[in-house]
Structures are given as C-alpha cells and as structure tokens.
Design an enzyme around this catalytic site. Structure first.
Site, PDB file in Angstrom:
ATOM      1  N   LYS A   1      10.801  46.614  13.314  1.00  0.00           N
ATOM      2  CA  LYS A   1      11.309  46.748  14.052  1.00  0.00           C
ATOM      3  C   LYS A   1      13.021  45.936  14.670  1.00  0.00           C
ATOM      4  CE  LYS A   1      12.057  43.909  18.022  1.00  0.00           C
ATOM      5  NZ  LYS A   1      13.660  44.143  17.947  1.00  0.00           N
TER       6      LYS A   1
ATOM      7  N   THR B   1      14.825  29.986  16.689  1.00  0.00           N
ATOM      8  CA  THR B   1      13.996  29.307  16.361  1.00  0.00           C
ATOM      9  C   THR B   1      12.729  29.220  17.866  1.00  0.00           C
ATOM     10  OG1 THR B   1      14.806  27.860  14.806  1.00  0.00           O
ATOM     11  CG2 THR B   1      13.253  27.292  16.202  1.00  0.00           C
TER      12      THR B   1
ATOM     13  N   GLU C   1      23.064  26.154  17.519  1.00  0.00           N
ATOM     14  CA  GLU C   1      23.041  26.797  16.691  1.00  0.00           C
ATOM     15  C   GLU C   1      24.118  27.200  18.078  1.00  0.00           C
ATOM     16  OE1 GLU C   1      21.282  29.910  13.915  1.00  0.00           O
ATOM     17  OE2 GLU C   1      20.516  29.366  15.175  1.00  0.00           O
TER      18      GLU C   1
HETATM   19  P1  NAI Z   1      16.057  36.402  19.151  1.00  0.00           P
HETATM   20  O1  NAI Z   1      15.725  35.813  18.089  1.00  0.00           O
HETATM   21  O2  NAI Z   1      16.033  36.729  20.870  1.00  0.00           O
HETATM   22  O3  NAI Z   1      15.110  38.124  18.476  1.00  0.00           O
HETATM   23  C1  NAI Z   1      16.076  37.834  17.065  1.00  0.00           C
HETATM   24  C2  NAI Z   1      15.133  39.487  17.071  1.00  0.00           C
HETATM   25  O4  NAI Z   1      13.551  39.266  17.506  1.00  0.00           O
HETATM   26  C3  NAI Z   1      14.893  39.871  17.586  1.00  0.00           C
HETATM   27  O5  NAI Z   1      14.873  42.407  17.446  1.00  0.00           O
HETATM   28  C4  NAI Z   1      14.461  40.537  19.136  1.00  0.00           C
HETATM   29  O6  NAI Z   1      14.289  42.077  19.424  1.00  0.00           O
HETATM   30  C5  NAI Z   1      12.806  40.313  18.372  1.00  0.00           C
HETATM   31  N1  NAI Z   1      11.943  39.509  19.415  1.00  0.00           N
HETATM   32  C6  NAI Z   1      12.777  39.168  20.555  1.00  0.00           C
HETATM   33  N2  NAI Z   1      11.980  38.601  21.075  1.00  0.00           N
HETATM   34  C7  NAI Z   1      10.816  38.445  20.627  1.00  0.00           C
HETATM   35  C8  NAI Z   1       9.188  38.017  20.788  1.00  0.00           C
HETATM   36  N3  NAI Z   1       8.938  37.481  21.773  1.00  0.00           N
HETATM   37  N4  NAI Z   1       8.972  38.347  19.971  1.00  0.00           N
HETATM   38  C9  NAI Z   1       8.848  39.004  19.203  1.00  0.00           C
HETATM   39  N5  NAI Z   1      10.123  39.691  18.521  1.00  0.00           N
HETATM   40  C10 NAI Z   1      11.191  39.379  19.671  1.00  0.00           C
HETATM   41  O7  NAI Z   1      17.954  36.087  18.972  1.00  0.00           O
HETATM   42  P2  NAI Z   1      18.670  36.780  20.078  1.00  0.00           P
HETATM   43  O8  NAI Z   1      18.163  36.719  21.344  1.00  0.00           O
HETATM   44  O9  NAI Z   1      19.361  38.224  19.677  1.00  0.00           O
HETATM   45  O10 NAI Z   1      19.293  35.672  19.861  1.00  0.00           O
HETATM   46  C11 NAI Z   1      19.448  34.059  20.224  1.00  0.00           C
HETATM   47  C12 NAI Z   1      19.519  33.449  19.124  1.00  0.00           C
HETATM   48  O11 NAI Z   1      19.345  33.281  18.191  1.00  0.00           O
HETATM   49  C13 NAI Z   1      21.572  33.282  18.499  1.00  0.00           C
HETATM   50  O12 NAI Z   1      22.424  32.951  19.658  1.00  0.00           O
HETATM   51  C14 NAI Z   1      21.200  32.821  17.512  1.00  0.00           C
HETATM   52  O13 NAI Z   1      21.700  31.451  17.356  1.00  0.00           O
HETATM   53  C15 NAI Z   1      20.043  33.009  16.895  1.00  0.00           C
HETATM   54  N6  NAI Z   1      19.810  34.025  15.795  1.00  0.00           N
HETATM   55  C16 NAI Z   1      19.276  33.646  14.469  1.00  0.00           C
HETATM   56  C17 NAI Z   1      19.261  34.330  13.814  1.00  0.00           C
HETATM   57  C18 NAI Z   1      19.387  34.215  12.401  1.00  0.00           C
HETATM   58  O14 NAI Z   1      19.676  34.476  11.905  1.00  0.00           O
HETATM   59  N7  NAI Z   1      18.387  33.259  12.094  1.00  0.00           N
HETATM   60  C19 NAI Z   1      19.599  35.683  13.764  1.00  0.00           C
HETATM   61  C20 NAI Z   1      19.426  36.080  15.125  1.00  0.00           C
HETATM   62  C21 NAI Z   1      19.754  35.310  15.950  1.00  0.00           C
END
Ligand code: NAI
Length: 766
Positions: A189, A242, A390
């Site tokens: 996904k 996280t 972050e």
């Molecule tokens: P997120 O963790 O919500 O999204 C990442 C992925 O997880 C997306 O594909 C999303 O649709 C999916 N997702 C969201 N909720 C989920 C759930 N309950 N169960 C399974 N999958 C789920 O990250 P988001 O909202 O895009 O960004 C928020 C913050 O997260 C950013 O500001 C950043 O600080 C951090 N982040 C860190 C990343 C990394 O590479 N470590 C990448 C993206 C965001």
C-alpha cells in the site's frame, strides 16, 4: 533572455525545466484502480492525488476497502507457493526484467515522482530512481544465490507492506525487491499522497510478465493500511511515523506475523572543530535540505563544537541564502515543495513552538503555499521541541558542545536511533563517536548515503529490522517453524508470606541480581518443585535491569574474554554435573554443558561484514549487542532451555534479566551458583523467579530493556508483544515448545537475534 555579458556578471541560473509531458500523457490512463492478481481493477471510490507544487489534481486513485485488501491477499496467497518453488534463478530473471524495464522508464518515473511528491527533479532523477533500479538488480542477485547463501531458510509467505510519501518509488523497491527475491508474494500500500509511481510500477510488473498475484498494489489511506495489517498476511513491513508503528505493533501482537518497522528519527549531525567545515556545510545541505527535510534519517539536530560554532553558522547561513527554492521540475532547484498542506502546517507549528520556547530563527525567504525556505534554529536547549520532535521539513536546530563526551550525551538524548553523521578529520574522534552513538546507521564525513547492499534501519523508537544487504534479506526469510506442541499457560501462583511459610520448608532460594542473592522485594514466595521460590515482581525487575545496565563493560570487552568466561562456566558445570543432573536428567545436564561450549565458540566469531556498496567508501555492517535483554525462558527442559537462551545472548555481549521456568526454577538458580564461581561479572546475568506472564509484562514495558525473547504460552507472547509498543523493543516470541536437545536448541536465529546491525560508512580510498 540575458545577454552573455549579463549572465557572466550575475552568474545566475537560467530556467532549466524538465517537461512534464511524458508523465501527463501517462496520467491520462487514470482514474486508477488497484493492481490485483496481475491486472488493474475498475476504479472504486476515488480520491485525488495532487501536485503539491501547483495544487493541480494529477489523477484519481481508488480508496482501498477491506474487501480490496482481502482480494489482493487472496491473489498473493494463491500465487506465493509457485513463486517460492521457482528455482532462484527463475526469480532472478523476473527481478532482472523488472530492473531493466524500470531503467528504460527512468525519466517517466522521475517526472511522475516529482509531480506527485514535490521533490526536485535532480533528486528523483539522480538518486531515487537509480537507487530503486539498483535494488532490483541487487536482489535479482540474491534470488540467484539464495539456496547457497541462506540454506534451510524459507520465505514468510505473503507480506503486507506499507510505505510513506517521502521516497515513494525507492521505499517500494526497498520493500518489494527483497521480498520477491526471498520467495514471498506481496501486497503493497503506497502512501495516499504519493501513489502514482507504485501504479506505474504495477504496470511494469504486468509488462514484465511477472506471475499474476506475486505483486499486488492497493491504494488508499491509513484505513486501507490498517485493513492490510489486520488481513491474513504472514509479515508486515512498515515505514512511516513512530505513532503508526506503535499501533501496528499492538495490532499484530499475538497474531504470529513477522514485523519490521522503520520509523521516525531525530538524527544528530555532529561537527567537531577538526572537521572540514566547508564539507560539513555541504553535508548539512544534503542532510537537511535534501528532499525538503522529508527524510526520516535527516540530521536535523546539528551539534557543533563550540570553538567553531560561530564560523560554521556563518558559512551555513551564506549557503542557505543561495539555495534555490522553487519549481521542482527545474533542474537547478535545490528545494522543492513540501508534500502536502497538512505537512506544511506541521512544520510551521513546530517552528513556531520552537521559537516560543526561546529559539532564534534564521530563514531567508518567505514561506508561501507548500514552499518552505530552509530554516536554522539556534540558541535553543536540549529540551526544545525542535530538538526532540521529528519535524520532517527543511529545518535544522543547532546546539553546541565542548567535549566529545558531551557530544555523545547530546547525540543520544533522544528516543530515536535511526542515523547519525559525524564530521572530523581526526579518525580516532570520528570512529569513537561512531561506536558510542546509538543509531542504526552512522556516516563519517558524509551523510544520506544509501545502497541496496547497505543495511538500513533503526534502534530504539526508530524501529527494528534492517532493509538492504544480507541483513535485509534475513528480514524476508525465516527458519522453518518450530513444530512442537503449543505451550500451556502457567498455573496461577499464590503468594506465600515470606517469613510465615510452613515449617520445615527449605527457604534458601533467592533471586540473583547484580551478582548477589536477594530476597524478592515483597518478601513473598511461591511453591514449586516441593520447595519455595521468591515471588519476583516489578521492583525486582527494575533492580535487575539497573544491575544489568551497570555491567555495560561486558558489551565492550573482547569476544575472546567472553569466550573464556563461557568456557569456564562449562567447566564448572561439568564439575557439578551430578547436582545439575539431579535437577534435570543425565542427558539434559550433558546437553547443557555442550550448549555452553557451543555458544562460547561463537563469542568471538559473530563477525560483522564489509559490504561492497559505493566507490570510495567502506560500508561496515557491525554486529552490536542490544544491551540489556529480557528473557522468558521455556518451561520444557528447564536447565537446557535456560542455558540455551541465556548463553547466546551473553556470548555476544548482552546482559540479561532472565525469568526461568515458572514451575521448575531450581536448575536456573543452581546455575547462578555456577556463574558466581565462573568469573561472570555481577549484573551480566540476573535471574528473577515468579509469575512468568506478569514478569514478561514488566520486561516488555521497561524502557531500558532493548530486546525481549519470550518462549512461553500464546497469551504471554501476545501480552509481551502488545506491551512492547512503548519503546518498540524488538520481541522474539515463540509459543510452541522447542526440542532444546536437537538443532532447534541452537539454530542460527539465536545468533541473529542476539545482535543488531550498525552500519558505519567510512571514507576509503577517496
Ligand atoms: P504515517 O505513518 O501516518 O503514514 C505512513 C504510511 O502508513 C502511509 O501509507 C499511511 O497511509 C499508512 N498508515 C497510516 N495510518 C495507518 C494505520 N493505522 N495502519 C496502517 N497504515 C497506516 O505518516 P504521515 O501521517 O504521512 O506523516 C506523519 C509524520 O510521520 C511525518 O511528519 C513524519 O514526522 C513521520 N514520517 C516518517 C517517515 C519515515 O520515513 N520514517 C515517513 C513518513 C512520515
């Protein structure tokens, strides 16, 4: 158009835009459905994906439902056995075909990625897409070699993979290439902000003739992701925040799914006075402003040695003022658009909070729409929000330090442990920092170096598991499942008051903490094996963890020294063989002595590796002990089970808090006497007897326990996994009994699970 003279006078860049035409033409295929069982489905309920630089709608993609996920998992489930049975060579050819097709469409991928994500074309074209292609080539190689290099290991089956928006294609490659090479089928996904390159990749899977159902792509938001986590998959691999990682940890607890999490970071970027300051300034540009700071490993905490802080900040500001912010499709743009207004709002909010908490902000240019000029925050303390949270934007927070020790303390003052960048021309200083910083990846005099053959991943709240190289392959393989009977829950214990126990009962047993015998904190005991054992509780676990932390030198002593101690333990066990046999059996006592010898042999042989990655670098994959580990030892074979779990962990440098078989702890306590007489430093092994499930909960919840092994009943395993979501420690749990006498008692998993890989990039031959 300026004249040549004018151009020479201003030395300014002219516009050099890449045409979006190639991508707009492809986008006309939309609206898009999912890619399931080798074909695109009809679009369902759709949502827009938008170009963050212009606000223009690029395409409609389908919001995946639980039914869509179920259909994709079903297709993957059906396809997987045949895919696994293909000779490695045949899988290699498929991966190679994908790599070639991607290479042929590099420009389309790059432009599409820029339109969907807002990153500068230079980055997509020169870094993301070539690295993604490299991943498929590299893993075509692993598919070819798998039988030779990972004998006896098998794929997980169907893997659910969830990726974020910051490197859409690259993250896809990191996830899909190793999974396929190992013989898994996948349901991936992509992030809701950036689904397009995954859909183009799906089209290539079709064109490449990949067997139907081996790769499935379902688009959608977090709900779709949650449905995938809940689905009938054998492994979840997640990259993202996280917070979501924690939720996934809880949702998968007790479901028997393998899990790897690559989460957030707050990586230190450490500049010593002896560094090449100009190179370090360029490093900051790469580390923070690269990809608008939307890199989980971005060195967003800049730590500069006090004596050079002023000139360093000046050079940095001069460079910041000349960074080019603007059209991501322009080849001379340095900083493009932030992926989404939500993300932009988050950046603004944290910067505002940081300033309200006393930070000074330098930000040449104005924040407009989704464009955020580079920002430098100074004059802040370690507790400032910009030092802790972050940000995921082009914002760096700078602090100073005086001594290397202070740099280490500041660098490690975070919940995360993803990456670190160290700048010094002094090799001793640089390598010493690399050893002390708690991070999965350390770059020396460099930053943001990635390669398909370099393990990448975090420690602590940055998650667990590695992607890339051999360690990354291991994340998609497993040893054949243990087939013993499921363990039964232990009986409830009734606490007997310590001093008022029935007369005549042997009350000599004690807990073993920090090399000394201790009574249980509450003074209570419980009955087992015809006698009484201390009823350990939360406070005892706390004391044991503290004692284990104090024994940190065990982790830095040589493998040779540890081996000697283990050999000595085996010798002393042999001397007490009859006592040990009386508590178990002749066969078990013999096997236990042999098992200690076995792990003693490994103490100085679990080498790291030097990986072949990029020119002019040594990429060291070092195997580091976790630190303090919790061990819930099995019921079956109480002596051999105890020895088989404690010895590999300590042989490789961990200190442990072990909970022996609840109903038969006597042999483990007898072993403590052996340890006492075998030069094992106090605190390396601590033994707490008592209610297994409660003690497992305490260990899982304890923030200073870095990893946990649970050989227990299903309910205890589930609880431990669920409760580990706090500090996201890696948990290895197994609810089926092992045959500890045979190879199951010492398979390679024990070695692999006793360490974590720290990847250190060192300049070499440049
Ligand atoms: P997120 O963790 O919500 O999204 C990442 C992925 O997880 C997306 O594909 C999303 O649709 C999916 N997702 C969201 N909720 C989920 C759930 N309950 N169960 C399974 N999958 C789920 O990250 P988001 O909202 O895009 O960004 C928020 C913050 O997260 C950013 O500001 C950043 O600080 C951090 N982040 C860190 C990343 C990394 O590479 N470590 C990448 C993206 C965001």
């Amino acid at each position: 158009m300026p004249t040549v003279t004018e151009a020479l006078n201003t030395m300014d860049y002219g516009p050099a835009p890449e045409s979006p035409a190639i991508a707009t033409e492809w986008l006309a295929r939309g609206p898009f459905g999912h890619f399931i069982n080798g074909a695109f489905t009809k679009p369902g309920d759709t949502f827009d994906t938008v170009n963050p630089a212009t606000g223009a709608v690029l395409a409609q993609v389908t919001q995946g439902t639980a039914d869509d996920i179920a259909a994709a998992v079903k297709a993957a489930r059906k396809a997987q056995p045949r895919w696994e049975k293909l000779p490695g060579h045949a899988r290699a050819r498929h991966l190679y075909a994908l790599a070639r097709l991607m290479q042929k469409r590099e420009r389309l991928f790059a432009v599409l990625e820029v339109l969907d994500n807002g990153k500068p074309i230079r980055e997509a074209r020169d870094i993301d897409v070539p690295l993604a292609v490299r991943h498929f080539y590299h893993h075509a190689g692993w598919a070819e070699l798998i039988g030779d290099e990972f004998p006896g290991m098998v794929p997980h089956g169907v893997c659910g993979q969830i990726i974020p928006w910051n490197f859409p294609l690259l993250m896809l490659a990191w996830k899909i290439a190793p999974a396929l090479a190992a013989g898994n089928a996948v349901v991936l996904k992509p992030a809701e902000y950036t689904p397009l390159s995954a859909l183009l990749f799906a089209q290539l899977c079709h064109e490449a003739g990949l067997p139907k159902g081996v790769v499935n792509i379902v688009t959608g938001d977090g709900d779709t992701g949650a449905a995938l986590v809940a689905a009938d998959v054998d492994k979840i691999a997640f990259t993202g925040s996280t917070e979501v990682g924690r939720r996934i940890r809880q949702a998968t607890a007790g479901r028997g799914k393998a899990l790897t999490l690559e989460l957030g970071g707050k990586s230190p970027f450490i500049v010593f006075a002896g560094a090449d300051l100009d190179a370090a300034v360029e490093g900051v540009v790469d580390a923070i402003w690269f990809n608008q700071g939307e890199v989980c490993c971005a060195g967003s905490r800049l730590l500069v040695q006090e004596s050079v802080a002023v000139p360093f900040a000046e050079r940095l500001k001069a460079r910041m003022a000349r960074l080019r912010l603007g059209d991501p499709l322009d080849k001379s743009t340095d900083i493009g658009a932030v992926v989404h207004p939500v993300q932009m709002a988050r950046i603004r909010e944290i910067v505002a909070q940081a300033v309200a908490q006393g930070a000074d902000l330098y930000q040449p240019g104005t924040v407009e729409g989704n464009f955020c000029p580079p920002a430098l925050l100074t004059g802040l303390g370690a507790a400032n929000v910009a030092m802790q949270e972050e940000i995921f934007g082009p914002v760096v927070a700078m602090m100073t330090f005086r001594t290397p020790a202070e740099a280490v303390a500041l660098a490690n003052n975070t919940r995360y442990g993803l990456a670190a960048s160290v700048w010094s021309e002094n090799i001793t200083t640089a390598l010493d920092m690399a050893a002390q910083v708690r991070a999965g990846v350390v770059w020396i005099n460099g930053t943001n170096l990635f390669d398909a053959n370099a393990p990448f991943g975090g420690m602590r709240e940055s998650g667990f598991g590695r992607e890339g190289g051999r360690a990354g392959m291991l994340a998609y393989l497993r040893n054949p499942a243990v087939t013993g009977k499921p363990r039964t829950p232990p009986p409830a214990l009734s606490a007997l008051p310590g001093d008022a126990g029935p007369a005549g009962i042997d009350r000599t047993h004690k807990l073993y903490i920090g090399g000394a015998q201790k009574r249980a904190d509450g003074g209570h005991s419980y009955a087992a094996q015809g006698t009484q054992f201390p009823l350990g509780g939360r406070k005892d676990i706390r004391n044991a963890v503290e004692a284990a932390h104090k024994a940190a030198r065990w982790g830095t002593t040589t493998g040779h020294n540890r081996a000697q101690v283990l050999f000595f333990i085996a010798e002393n066990m042999a001397a007490r063989r009859d006592d040990l046999a009386a508590m178990s059996s002749d066969a078990e006592a013999e096997a236990a002595v042999a098992r200690v010898f076995y792990w003693a042999a490994w103490a100085d042989k679990q080498d790291g590796r030097v990986h072949a990655t990029r020119a002019s670098h040594l990429t060291l994959a070092l195997t580091e002990a976790h630190g303090v580990m919790g061990l819930i030892c099995p019921d079956e074979s109480p002596l051999l089970g105890f020895v088989s779990t404690v010895m590999p962990a300590i042989a490789l440098g961990n200190r442990v808090v072990a909970v022996p078989a609840q109903a038969a702890p006597r042999a483990a306590l007898e072993m403590c006497r052996v340890l006492d007489s075998s030069d094992v430093p106090g605190g390396v092994v601590n033994v707490i007897t008592g209610p297994r499930t409660d003690l497992a909960r305490c260990l899982a919840q304890h923030d200073d326990v870095a990893a946990l092994w649970v050989f227990a009943d299903a309910a205890t395993c589930t609880l431990a996994e669920h409760e580990s979501a706090g500090n996201l420690k890696s948990v290895w749990s197994e609810c089926r009994a092992r045959d500890w006498h045979g190879n199951e008692g010492k398979d390679g998993e024990f070695l692999h699970r006793s360490v974590q890989v720290k990847t250190v990039w060192v300049p070499y031959g440049a």
